[in-house]
Design an enzyme around this catalytic site. Sequence first.
Site, short mmCIF file in Angstrom:
data_model
loop_
_atom_site.label_atom_id
_atom_site.label_comp_id
_atom_site.label_asym_id
_atom_site.label_seq_id
_atom_site.Cartn_x
_atom_site.Cartn_y
_atom_site.Cartn_z
N ASN A 1 0.86 -1.18 0.00
CA ASN A 1 0.00 0.00 0.00
C ASN A 1 0.90 1.24 0.00
O ASN A 1 1.39 1.65 1.04
CB ASN A 1 -0.90 -0.04 1.25
CG ASN A 1 -1.82 1.16 1.33
OD1 ASN A 1 -1.92 1.94 0.37
ND2 ASN A 1 -2.49 1.31 2.46
N TRP A 2 1.09 1.80 -1.18
CA TRP A 2 2.02 2.94 -1.31
C TRP A 2 1.45 4.22 -0.71
O TRP A 2 2.15 5.21 -0.61
CB TRP A 2 2.37 3.18 -2.78
CG TRP A 2 3.17 2.10 -3.42
CD1 TRP A 2 3.71 0.99 -2.83
CD2 TRP A 2 3.54 2.01 -4.81
NE1 TRP A 2 4.37 0.22 -3.75
CE2 TRP A 2 4.28 0.83 -4.98
CE3 TRP A 2 3.31 2.82 -5.93
CZ2 TRP A 2 4.81 0.43 -6.21
CZ3 TRP A 2 3.82 2.43 -7.16
CH2 TRP A 2 4.57 1.25 -7.29
N HIS B 1 -9.93 1.17 4.75
CA HIS B 1 -8.67 1.44 5.44
C HIS B 1 -8.91 2.50 6.53
O HIS B 1 -9.72 3.41 6.34
CB HIS B 1 -7.62 1.94 4.43
CG HIS B 1 -6.25 1.99 5.03
ND1 HIS B 1 -5.84 3.04 5.83
CD2 HIS B 1 -5.21 1.13 4.98
CE1 HIS B 1 -4.60 2.80 6.24
NE2 HIS B 1 -4.19 1.65 5.74
N GLU C 1 -5.91 -4.72 10.82
CA GLU C 1 -4.94 -3.63 10.94
C GLU C 1 -5.26 -2.78 12.16
O GLU C 1 -6.01 -1.79 12.05
CB GLU C 1 -5.01 -2.73 9.71
CG GLU C 1 -4.66 -3.41 8.41
CD GLU C 1 -4.02 -2.42 7.46
OE1 GLU C 1 -2.88 -2.65 7.06
OE2 GLU C 1 -4.65 -1.40 7.14
N GLY D 1 2.57 -0.90 4.53
CA GLY D 1 2.46 0.52 4.20
C GLY D 1 3.83 1.14 3.93
O GLY D 1 4.42 0.93 2.88
P1 PGA Z 1 2.26 0.69 7.85
O1 PGA Z 1 0.83 0.82 7.18
O2 PGA Z 1 2.93 -0.53 7.29
O3 PGA Z 1 2.95 1.97 7.48
O4 PGA Z 1 2.03 0.57 9.33
C1 PGA Z 1 0.00 -0.28 7.03
C2 PGA Z 1 -1.32 0.18 6.52
O5 PGA Z 1 -1.81 1.24 6.94
O6 PGA Z 1 -1.91 -0.46 5.64
#
Ligand code: PGA
Length: 247
Positions: free
Chosen positions: A6-7, A91, A161, A230
């Site tokens: 997820n960029w 999200h 998440e 992320g």
């Molecule tokens: P992160 O984000 O790896 O920067 O914690 C994950 C996400 O929000 O999908």
Amino acid sequence: MLVIANWKAYVEDFAKAKELLAASKKASRRSSCDIVLAPPAPFLSALALGNKSAVAFSAQDVSYTEGGAKTGETTALMYQTAGATYAIIGHSERREAGDTDAIVAKKLSHALAHGLTPILCVGERERDSDGRYLSFVREQITAACAPFTTKERAQIIVAYEPLWAIGKTADHAIGPNDLAEMVLYVRKVLSELLSGKNARHSLVLYGGSVEPTNVRELAHASQVDGFLVGHDSAIREDFVKLIKELS
Ligand code: PGA
């Protein structure tokens, strides 16, 4: 293992997007992981159309609407036409921006209608000692799945998440034992929403500060099917290292 990169809005120039795609293609050839890239919408078609590698593409979100007089909206059909086969939905950063459970359900229905596999994000803001976070996660999954048939529900991938773990570093991520417990819990909730056979097949991912230093332990200690990554997915060396750790 399914790994979704997820960029977010970390990747703002196309040259960097192309570099990340090239590195991901190379990493995918040497790995058994299925890699899915979720670039910012304006880059999607240029990266995805004509792509012949095993790397697949995802929308970071889809519109709650289905086209028409809606300035600035990017619909599920547009994403599908641009080469996406997955869509991240619900999200926490979109929920923060106003997505309610009803909006999340609507977005899921558009994604499903246009052949995008939805990645439904759920997770509590904080953990309490009474275990209320468990019912919170259960309610998020149940509310999102409520309008759908069992067959449709079976297509939804759930990404657990927890908000307290997002955007930090590996030492702030969930621990392996807690992850093992949460994956079982999410599967239990899914098994109540699906018929037995389908529940076994639905995928459960984890996201929140997944980095090369913790990914292997998290994968081995739990029955998780993959990760939603992320910040580290937008750093080429780190993402390549992370994929290597899972191979
Ligand atoms: P992160 O984000 O790896 O920067 O914690 C994950 C996400 O929000 O999908």
